[in-house]
Design a protein around this motif. Structure first.
Motif, PDB file in Angstrom:
ATOM      1  N   GLY A   1      17.113  26.712-101.566  1.00  0.00           N
ATOM      2  CA  GLY A   1      18.442  26.656-102.149  1.00  0.00           C
ATOM      3  C   GLY A   1      18.365  26.705-103.667  1.00  0.00           C
ATOM      4  N   THR A   2      18.814  25.642-104.330  1.00  0.00           N
ATOM      5  CA  THR A   2      18.788  25.569-105.792  1.00  0.00           C
ATOM      6  C   THR A   2      18.209  24.230-106.218  1.00  0.00           C
ATOM      7  OG1 THR A   2      20.761  26.973-105.956  1.00  0.00           O
ATOM      8  CG2 THR A   2      20.173  25.677-107.895  1.00  0.00           C
ATOM      9  N   ARG A   3      17.260  24.279-107.135  1.00  0.00           N
ATOM     10  CA  ARG A   3      16.652  23.057-107.652  1.00  0.00           C
ATOM     11  C   ARG A   3      17.359  22.647-108.950  1.00  0.00           C
ATOM     12  NH1 ARG A   3      11.497  24.187-107.648  1.00  0.00           N
ATOM     13  NH2 ARG A   3      10.833  22.744-106.021  1.00  0.00           N
ATOM     14  N   ILE A   4      17.647  21.347-109.051  1.00  0.00           N
ATOM     15  CA  ILE A   4      18.252  20.776-110.252  1.00  0.00           C
ATOM     16  C   ILE A   4      17.269  19.759-110.823  1.00  0.00           C
ATOM     17  CG2 ILE A   4      20.281  19.638-111.224  1.00  0.00           C
ATOM     18  CD1 ILE A   4      21.714  20.271-108.559  1.00  0.00           C
ATOM     19  N   VAL A   5      16.893  19.941-112.071  1.00  0.00           N
ATOM     20  CA  VAL A   5      15.954  19.032-112.733  1.00  0.00           C
ATOM     21  C   VAL A   5      16.625  18.423-113.957  1.00  0.00           C
ATOM     22  CG1 VAL A   5      13.719  18.810-113.878  1.00  0.00           C
ATOM     23  CG2 VAL A   5      13.967  20.373-111.937  1.00  0.00           C
ATOM     24  N   TRP A   6      16.554  17.086-114.053  1.00  0.00           N
ATOM     25  CA  TRP A   6      17.119  16.350-115.197  1.00  0.00           C
ATOM     26  C   TRP A   6      15.979  15.743-115.998  1.00  0.00           C
ATOM     27  CZ3 TRP A   6      22.313  13.496-114.886  1.00  0.00           C
ATOM     28  CH2 TRP A   6      23.196  14.168-114.050  1.00  0.00           C
ATOM     29  N   GLU A   7      15.994  15.948-117.298  1.00  0.00           N
ATOM     30  CA  GLU A   7      15.076  15.231-118.185  1.00  0.00           C
ATOM     31  C   GLU A   7      15.883  14.630-119.332  1.00  0.00           C
ATOM     32  OE1 GLU A   7      10.574  17.070-117.848  1.00  0.00           O
ATOM     33  OE2 GLU A   7      11.699  17.262-119.720  1.00  0.00           O
ATOM     34  N   TYR A   8      15.728  13.323-119.509  1.00  0.00           N
ATOM     35  CA  TYR A   8      16.439  12.620-120.571  1.00  0.00           C
ATOM     36  C   TYR A   8      15.398  12.052-121.516  1.00  0.00           C
ATOM     37  CZ  TYR A   8      20.128   9.750-122.742  1.00  0.00           C
ATOM     38  OH  TYR A   8      21.027   9.198-123.621  1.00  0.00           O
ATOM     39  N   ASN A   9      15.380  12.597-122.738  1.00  0.00           N
ATOM     40  CA  ASN A   9      14.381  12.255-123.746  1.00  0.00           C
ATOM     41  C   ASN A   9      15.040  11.379-124.805  1.00  0.00           C
ATOM     42  OD1 ASN A   9      12.353  12.191-125.661  1.00  0.00           O
ATOM     43  ND2 ASN A   9      11.898  14.370-125.531  1.00  0.00           N
TER      44      ASN A   9
ATOM     45  N   THR B   1      18.430  17.379-120.720  1.00  0.00           N
ATOM     46  CA  THR B   1      18.257  18.783-120.329  1.00  0.00           C
ATOM     47  C   THR B   1      18.379  18.886-118.817  1.00  0.00           C
ATOM     48  OG1 THR B   1      16.778  19.188-122.200  1.00  0.00           O
ATOM     49  CG2 THR B   1      16.728  20.783-120.403  1.00  0.00           C
ATOM     50  N   ILE B   2      19.318  19.702-118.368  1.00  0.00           N
ATOM     51  CA  ILE B   2      19.531  19.923-116.938  1.00  0.00           C
ATOM     52  C   ILE B   2      19.211  21.387-116.657  1.00  0.00           C
ATOM     53  CG2 ILE B   2      21.168  19.817-115.029  1.00  0.00           C
ATOM     54  CD1 ILE B   2      22.749  17.762-116.647  1.00  0.00           C
ATOM     55  N   ALA B   3      18.172  21.623-115.873  1.00  0.00           N
ATOM     56  CA  ALA B   3      17.731  22.983-115.559  1.00  0.00           C
ATOM     57  C   ALA B   3      18.074  23.324-114.121  1.00  0.00           C
ATOM     58  CB  ALA B   3      16.222  23.118-115.794  1.00  0.00           C
ATOM     59  N   ILE B   4      18.523  24.544-113.912  1.00  0.00           N
ATOM     60  CA  ILE B   4      18.928  25.028-112.589  1.00  0.00           C
ATOM     61  C   ILE B   4      18.074  26.243-112.260  1.00  0.00           C
ATOM     62  CG2 ILE B   4      20.846  25.975-111.234  1.00  0.00           C
ATOM     63  CD1 ILE B   4      22.746  24.609-113.237  1.00  0.00           C
ATOM     64  N   SER B   5      17.484  26.263-111.076  1.00  0.00           N
ATOM     65  CA  SER B   5      16.648  27.404-110.681  1.00  0.00           C
ATOM     66  C   SER B   5      16.737  27.620-109.177  1.00  0.00           C
ATOM     67  CB  SER B   5      15.188  27.180-111.096  1.00  0.00           C
ATOM     68  OG  SER B   5      14.665  26.012-110.474  1.00  0.00           O
ATOM     69  N   GLU B   6      16.634  28.878-108.784  1.00  0.00           N
ATOM     70  CA  GLU B   6      16.666  29.221-107.362  1.00  0.00           C
ATOM     71  C   GLU B   6      15.299  28.967-106.738  1.00  0.00           C
ATOM     72  OE1 GLU B   6      19.267  32.605-105.877  1.00  0.00           O
ATOM     73  OE2 GLU B   6      18.832  33.283-107.921  1.00  0.00           O
ATOM     74  N   VAL B   7      15.311  28.408-105.546  1.00  0.00           N
ATOM     75  CA  VAL B   7      14.093  28.210-104.762  1.00  0.00           C
ATOM     76  C   VAL B   7      14.379  28.677-103.347  1.00  0.00           C
ATOM     77  CG1 VAL B   7      13.193  26.296-106.141  1.00  0.00           C
ATOM     78  CG2 VAL B   7      14.766  25.820-104.271  1.00  0.00           C
TER      79      VAL B   7
ATOM     80  N   GLN C   1      23.274   9.464-110.751  1.00  0.00           N
ATOM     81  CA  GLN C   1      24.220  10.552-111.031  1.00  0.00           C
ATOM     82  C   GLN C   1      23.766  11.854-110.373  1.00  0.00           C
ATOM     83  OE1 GLN C   1      26.763   9.284-112.031  1.00  0.00           O
ATOM     84  NE2 GLN C   1      26.057   7.472-113.111  1.00  0.00           N
ATOM     85  N   LEU C   2      22.463  12.129-110.417  1.00  0.00           N
ATOM     86  CA  LEU C   2      21.957  13.338-109.773  1.00  0.00           C
ATOM     87  C   LEU C   2      22.169  13.263-108.266  1.00  0.00           C
ATOM     88  CD1 LEU C   2      20.558  16.032-109.779  1.00  0.00           C
ATOM     89  CD2 LEU C   2      18.353  14.862-109.896  1.00  0.00           C
TER      90      LEU C   2
ATOM     91  N   GLU D   1      14.776  15.082-110.025  1.00  0.00           N
ATOM     92  CA  GLU D   1      15.112  16.401-109.507  1.00  0.00           C
ATOM     93  C   GLU D   1      15.606  16.312-108.074  1.00  0.00           C
ATOM     94  OE1 GLU D   1      11.740  19.048-107.957  1.00  0.00           O
ATOM     95  OE2 GLU D   1      10.814  18.022-109.672  1.00  0.00           O
ATOM     96  N   ALA D   2      16.323  17.355-107.662  1.00  0.00           N
ATOM     97  CA  ALA D   2      16.843  17.454-106.302  1.00  0.00           C
ATOM     98  C   ALA D   2      17.005  18.927-105.969  1.00  0.00           C
ATOM     99  CB  ALA D   2      18.180  16.732-106.173  1.00  0.00           C
ATOM    100  N   VAL D   3      16.974  19.229-104.672  1.00  0.00           N
ATOM    101  CA  VAL D   3      17.227  20.578-104.183  1.00  0.00           C
ATOM    102  C   VAL D   3      18.482  20.530-103.328  1.00  0.00           C
ATOM    103  CG1 VAL D   3      16.368  22.487-102.762  1.00  0.00           C
ATOM    104  CG2 VAL D   3      14.796  21.224-104.241  1.00  0.00           C
ATOM    105  N   VAL D   4      19.399  21.460-103.556  1.00  0.00           N
ATOM    106  CA  VAL D   4      20.671  21.470-102.840  1.00  0.00           C
ATOM    107  C   VAL D   4      20.872  22.815-102.157  1.00  0.00           C
ATOM    108  CG1 VAL D   4      21.735  19.785-104.379  1.00  0.00           C
ATOM    109  CG2 VAL D   4      21.930  22.219-104.905  1.00  0.00           C
ATOM    110  N   SER D   5      21.667  22.805-101.091  1.00  0.00           N
ATOM    111  CA  SER D   5      21.968  24.031-100.341  1.00  0.00           C
ATOM    112  C   SER D   5      23.216  24.680-100.924  1.00  0.00           C
ATOM    113  CB  SER D   5      22.172  23.712 -98.853  1.00  0.00           C
ATOM    114  OG  SER D   5      23.203  22.741 -98.703  1.00  0.00           O
TER     115      SER D   5
END
Length: 247
Positions: A143-151, A134-140, A174-175, A38-42
């Protein structure tokens, strides 16, 4: 095992070392594993979405079949392809036709919220496995949090701990490319909780508590005794039938 596959695993292993903070294999079985990064971006969720569906802008060219991320494209709709074009070669003594690669297939595209794709990436492609990214995007607040899960699950000819760590390294890389494009926010590390003080050992010879005579309790006034149960829960009263109902 192809030369490309060997190079991909080697590059992925280096990537896993390059991004130790975001690399995390959260689950692992005999022929399965799950990575999470995961990462948080502005940037706003809309800006994140528009960048996410344009992998040619941030995907690492080292992890492509053609050697150029510019050949990647992603159609953000159910059934859409995350694909790569392999340009034709027209050189003296060598001529090829244009080729293509399907990396993943979109199974859910929820703009500004989530992107879900199914497919075996990189060295997993020749193996009878499947993976769901699964790439999930949510406001924090930041800024915005991006979470990657590869199953990933299924039979594969790799040692699971080795390939899981390598694949997670690629996911982290890649993230990091996407976050770098959008402006990654460095969040402060959470401070460790202070250690709790040890409980004092019980006194081996405790002094007996003074006994309270029954008469002293009886002689207390209502104010000294405190509210009764009925007074504390005054919203309940008994009706004539004895049932409790709201006041």
């Amino acid at each position: 095992m192809t030369r490309f596959t060997i190079r991909a695993i080697a590059a992925a292993s280096v990537a896993a070392l390059a991004f130790p903070a975001s690399a995390e294999v959260v689950r692992q079985g005999e022929n399965s594993f799950v990575t999470r990064d995961e990462a948080v971006v502005s940037a706003t969720p809309k800006e994140v979405w528009l960048a996410l569906i344009s992998p040619a802008r941030w995907w690492n060219s080292a992890h492509t079949w053609s050697g150029e991320a510019a050949n990647l494209r992603l159609t953000p709709q159910a059934g859409g392809c995350f694909c790569e074009s392999i340009p034709e070669v027209d050189e003296p003594g060598r001529f090829t036709l244009e080729g293509s690669v399907e990396h993943m297939r979109v199974i859910q595209a929820y703009p500004e919220r989530a992107l879900v794709m199914r497919g075996a990436l990189g060295p997993l492609q020749p193996e009878p496995v499947t993976g769901v990214l699964t790439i999930a995007i949510s406001e924090v607040e930041e800024g915005t949090r991006i979470v990657w899960e590869y199953n990933v699950g299924g039979f594969m000819r790799f040692e699971t701990p080795v390939i899981a760590r390598a694949v997670d390294g690629v996911m982290s890389e890649q993230l990091a490319g996407l976050a770098g494009l959008l402006g990654q926010v460095d969040l402060p590390e959470s401070e460790p909780e202070p250690e709790s003080e040890p409980e004092p050992e019980p006194d081996p010879d405790p002094e007996p508590e003074p006994e309270i005579e029954a008469e002293a309790v009886i002689e207390q006034t209502p104010a000294e005794r405190g509210p009764s149960v009925e007074e504390a829960f005054g919203d309940l009263v008994e009706d004539e039938s004895g049932d409790k109902s709201p006041r």
